[in-house]
Design an enzyme around this catalytic site. Structure first.
Site, PDB file in Angstrom:
ATOM      1  N   LYS A 211       0.826  -1.203   0.000  1.00  0.00           N
ATOM      2  CA  LYS A 211       0.000   0.000   0.000  1.00  0.00           C
ATOM      3  C   LYS A 211       0.864   1.259   0.000  1.00  0.00           C
ATOM      4  O   LYS A 211       0.646   2.176  -0.788  1.00  0.00           O
ATOM      5  CB  LYS A 211      -0.938   0.008   1.211  1.00  0.00           C
ATOM      6  N   GLU A 217      10.600  -5.613   3.161  1.00  0.00           N
ATOM      7  CA  GLU A 217      10.755  -6.957   2.610  1.00  0.00           C
ATOM      8  C   GLU A 217      10.267  -7.003   1.154  1.00  0.00           C
ATOM      9  O   GLU A 217      10.924  -7.583   0.278  1.00  0.00           O
ATOM     10  CB  GLU A 217       9.964  -7.966   3.458  1.00  0.00           C
ATOM     11  N   GLY A 271      -4.602  -4.661   6.239  1.00  0.00           N
ATOM     12  CA  GLY A 271      -3.841  -5.614   5.439  1.00  0.00           C
ATOM     13  C   GLY A 271      -4.381  -7.026   5.492  1.00  0.00           C
ATOM     14  O   GLY A 271      -4.522  -7.703   4.474  1.00  0.00           O
ATOM     15  N   ARG A 272      -4.710  -7.504   6.695  1.00  0.00           N
ATOM     16  CA  ARG A 272      -5.165  -8.889   6.827  1.00  0.00           C
ATOM     17  C   ARG A 272      -6.612  -9.070   6.382  1.00  0.00           C
ATOM     18  O   ARG A 272      -7.125 -10.189   6.369  1.00  0.00           O
ATOM     19  CB  ARG A 272      -4.960  -9.372   8.265  1.00  0.00           C
ATOM     20  N   GLU A 357      -2.902 -11.284  15.009  1.00  0.00           N
ATOM     21  CA  GLU A 357      -2.529  -9.888  14.775  1.00  0.00           C
ATOM     22  C   GLU A 357      -3.654  -8.961  15.190  1.00  0.00           C
ATOM     23  O   GLU A 357      -3.412  -7.808  15.569  1.00  0.00           O
ATOM     24  CB  GLU A 357      -2.168  -9.676  13.294  1.00  0.00           C
ATOM     25  N   HIS A 388      -1.108 -37.614  11.845  1.00  0.00           N
ATOM     26  CA  HIS A 388       0.145 -38.331  12.056  1.00  0.00           C
ATOM     27  C   HIS A 388       1.226 -37.406  12.629  1.00  0.00           C
ATOM     28  O   HIS A 388       2.412 -37.731  12.573  1.00  0.00           O
ATOM     29  CB  HIS A 388       0.609 -38.959  10.738  1.00  0.00           C
ATOM     30  N   LYS A 514      10.038  -3.921  13.488  1.00  0.00           N
ATOM     31  CA  LYS A 514      10.571  -3.311  12.266  1.00  0.00           C
ATOM     32  C   LYS A 514      11.484  -2.134  12.598  1.00  0.00           C
ATOM     33  O   LYS A 514      12.524  -1.933  11.959  1.00  0.00           O
ATOM     34  CB  LYS A 514       9.421  -2.838  11.375  1.00  0.00           C
TER      35      LYS A 514
END
Length: 550
Positions: A211, A217, A271-272, A357, A388, A514
């Site tokens: 955005k 990153e 964002g999420r 979050e 398993h 960050k």
């Protein structure tokens, strides 16, 4: 009704009644509840438009739900639902509206925010996405050599990666047969390097999803992708091979991307919660506009159910309240998600981000410290593989771990016997967790075993049972049912945040790490001065890196 700006909901009478109810019913056995009530499944399940929620395998009675719904009213949940829906700035720390539900509205709807109808803006972006995706999918969007695009690489992180990745994987049966969509998120160089190694720059399109267009990153990966591309193409060719999902036009242009190929969204989209916006561009590229629209429509159907259904028949509300019952009143601090569908294998990670979050907070929305537990630890893996791995702990461990089983009734892939085995395993695991295995049942399995051996083996084969779970059954994993499923969990998380009195829509904890990373990065250079402000561990690690790395 309590004013949570002054006093927490844990001081309300209904909170105390819930604690009293938990103490009175904590030894209740679900196996006995089913034995005494032949209609328990019918009374504790809901269906909506191709989705079934079975919440009957929980340590609850009608009284439990009555008290939990009283708690929801005490927190003014209906009021908060309407505040969100209207676009009030319920993200109080950032003074933002929370309107991801507006991204799913049909074109005929209207929603005013500060006097401006946001629905036409949303559909204008969708139309621009549609035109672009139709060109790429139809082979009209050509790379610098005149060849059509065959690979799309989404460069993003967090909500700009997990949401679209989950949806693209889940809807692989609907994907374009000649267009491969990849996702790169990790700043670890091997992620981008290993992805690029299998691609041809002449037929690859990159979607840079940030955005602000400042996410470290994502920009590092974008610069690496551009450097790789420029080994074959030229600077002028970048506009044919890079597009952006961003709102920072100057930075996008400086990168070399034509702002005509920049797709924006709004500060009221977290964002999420952003897969429904232009962040979903790689999904639309993979499955096409029509399937993406059905995905939005499925979410809208769940929105309508959430905003209009009575609380006692409301899927997200019930999931949220049952989660609070275990997390806050039983101190069951983890929650496992098991999708019995290979395409949904990354869903636990998406819900993990969505939930942890959002509700991983220790203060209320007005800054007062909370003295009760909020968001649980979310984890999980796809079934039947997970059986398993960690199911031993679920069945015979010492912890109470509520579970969600998610399973489609029909498969896209025609291997009927395998699908039946998959579904049988899902149903069996939820039944086994609920029923357990008693001493009498174990002894009936071992009728001829000598006494000494029986005494040793019997306790190993006992299963306490009474482990709670929900089962969410989809008629089939389609764009519509997938949209419903993701919206179901979004609203569940919101409801829990409201009741706990926290702001589910900021994430200051993410930002702090960050900040420290930006400070440490230049200190990794062996020639840089190393400040004395670090603790001895961090300083020692930096010195070790400088020594080994050179």
């Amino acid at each position: 009704m309590f004013d949570d700006s002054k006093i927490g909901i844990n001081h309300s009478p209904v909170w105390a009644r819930l604690h009293q109810h938990q103490r009175a019913t904590r030894f209740m056995q679900m196996r006995e509840l089913f034995q005494t009530d032949a209609q328990r499944f019918q009374r504790f399940s809901l269906q909506l438009d191709g989705l079934l929620l079975d919440y009957s395998k929980n340590r609850i009675t009608e009284r439990t739900l009555e008290l939990l719904i009283d708690l929801a009213y005490e927190a003014d949940l209906p009021g908060w639902m309407q505040r969100m829906r209207r676009g009030e700035r319920i993200n109080v720390s950032e003074r933002r509206s929370v309107l991801h539900t507006a991204l799913r509205l049909p074109q005929s709807a209207s929603l005013l925010l500060d006097g401006q109808d946001v629905v036409p803006e949303v559909h204008a972006v969708l139309q621009r996405m549609r035109v672009f995706c139709d060109k790429v999918r139809g082979g009209q969007w050509l790379g610098y050599t005149g060849q059509p695009i065959r690979d799309v690489v989404n460069l993003g992180i967090g909500g700009s990666d997990l949401g679209p990745l989950v949806v693209k994987e889940a809807l692989s049966a609907y994907a374009h047969p000649e267009l491969n969509v990849h996702f790169v998120s990790n700043v670890d160089g091997q992620h981008i390097a290993r992805t690029l190694a299998q691609l041809d720059p002449a037929t690859t399109l990159f979607v840079v999803a940030s955005k602000s267009f400042t996410t470290p990153e994502t920009l590092l990966n974008a610069e690496a992708a551009k450097a790789w591309f420029l080994q074959a193409g030229s600077q002028g060719d970048i506009a044919r091979h890079f597009v952006a999902v961003s709102t920072n036009a100057p930075a996008v242009q400086a990168f070399g991307i034509d702002t005509e190929h920049m797709f924006g969204f709004w500060d009221w989209v977290g964002g999420r919660y952003s897969v429904w916006s232009a962040i979903g561009l790689p999904v639309m590229l993979a499955v096409g506009y029509d399937s993406f629209r059905q995905f939005l429509d499925g979410a809208h159907a769940m929105d309508e159910h959430f905003f209009h259904a009575p609380l006692a028949q409301n899927m997200p509300v019930l999931l949220a309240l049952i989660g609070i019952w275990y997390n806050t009143f039983y101190q069951a601090h983890t929650h496992a998600i098991m999708p019995y569908d290979h395409g949904l294998r990354r869903l636990p990670a998406h819900i993990q981000q969505l939930d942890m979050e959002s509700n991983g907070k220790r203060v209320g929305r007005f800054g007062a410290p909370l003295d009760f537990d909020t968001g649980p630890v979310i984890w999980g893996e796809e079934g039947a593989n997970s059986q398993h791995a960690f199911f031993q702990l679920l069945h015979q461990g010492t912890r109470l771990v509520p579970c969600d089983f998610i399973v489609p009734m029909n498969s896209h892939y025609g291997l009927e016997q395998q699908h039946r085995v998959l579904v049988a395993n899902c149903f069996a695991q939820s039944e086994a967790l609920m029923r357990g295995k008693s001493e009498a049942e174990v002894m009936a399995e071992l009728p001829d075993m000598p006494g000494e051996e029986l005494d040793m083996l019997l306790p190993q084969k006992l299963f306490p049972g009474n482990q709670p779970s929900n089962t969410i059954a989809l008629d089939k994993v389609t764009p519509h049912t997938l949209g419903m499923l993701l919206a179901l969990y979004e609203h569940k998380v919101f409801v829990q945040g409201v009741i706990w009195g926290i702001n589910s829509f900021d994430q200051w904890g993410v930002e702090y790490g960050k900040q420290l990373a930006r400070r440490i990065l230049p200190e990794l250079d062996a020639a840089a001065a190393l400040p004395v402000t670090h603790d001895s561990s961090t300083r020692g690690l930096i010195e070790y890196f400088r020594k080994i790395h050179g």
